[in-house]
Scaffold this motif. Structure first.
Motif: not given
Length: 230
Positions: A98-108
């Protein structure tokens, strides 16, 4: 004398006949065979032997019944920094392709500054601090329970500027909350985008203990190109 002449002539003719017969090639015995036209048949090219077809797999056999594993795309999170490492290891173990990517979250509300009480050693200790806040009329607080460096810290307020956070810290200290601090907010939260994940592996992920992290199915087109072998 005539008889002698005719005798020699006969001998010469016999020798000439014998010589001519000896010089001729022996007749081909095949030429002496009688040909019967009515028995001649035109034979076409030999028919090639049919190639045996491979044995078809019976419909009831396991090979025919098996189908390719279903692959889907997922969004998994939210994770703290330490939980993200564990989540990546889980993907590598259960679905190495499987492919995976870490997505940094920026909430309001993830940007800016906050006033807080540093992490306690346990949830019980953090609840004692919350009891003290309640007893002093401070109801605006939130216990952070996600694993990571901020686990069991208590958020007391989020502000747009460092000055506002500092003022609130000073107010809390005047009320007897000496452990209150302020600073730039660092959530350290992210999510994992997973592409081509077998549904069987997704079922295993849902059994793992990652707090409030959720595994949600998403449209593969929305993450295609982002997910890779991190």
């Amino acid at each position: 004398m005539k008889w002698l002449f005719f005798s020699l002539l006969a001998i010469n003719l016999a020798l000439y006949a014998w010589r001519e017969f000896a010089l001729q090639s022996p007749p081909n015995p095949l030429l002496r065979q009688e040909i019967h036209p009515e028995k001649i048949r035109i034979v076409g090219p030999a028919a090639s032997s049919p190639v045996p077809a491979s044995n078809p797999v019976p419909a009831s056999s396991p090979l025919a019944a098996s189908a390719p594993a279903a692959l889907s795309c997922y969004r998994w999170g939210i994770f703290s920094a330490s939980d993200m490492d564990r989540a990546k290891h889980a993907v590598a173990a259960f679905a190495p392709a499987a492919g995976m990517h870490e997505n940094q979250l920026k909430k309001p509300d993830a940007e800016g500054y906050w006033t807080y009480i540093p992490p306690e050693k346990s949830k019980e200790a953090a609840l004692i601090e919350i009891g003290k806040l309640d007893s002093k009329g401070i109801k605006d607080h939130f216990l952070i329970q996600e694993s990571g460096k901020w686990q069991y810290a208590i958020s007391l307020g989020i502000f747009k500027t460092a000055e506002s956070a500092k003022k609130y810290e000073a107010l809390l200290k005047r009320k007897g909350i000496s452990s209150a601090l302020s600073g730039k907010r660092d959530t350290g939260q992210s999510e994992l985008l997973i592409e081509n994940l077998p549904d069987s592996a997704a079922a295993q992920f849902r059994k793992l203990d990652f707090g409030d992290a959720k595994l949600e199915s998403v449209d593969c087109n929305s993450i295609r190109g982002k997910a890779s072998r991190d």
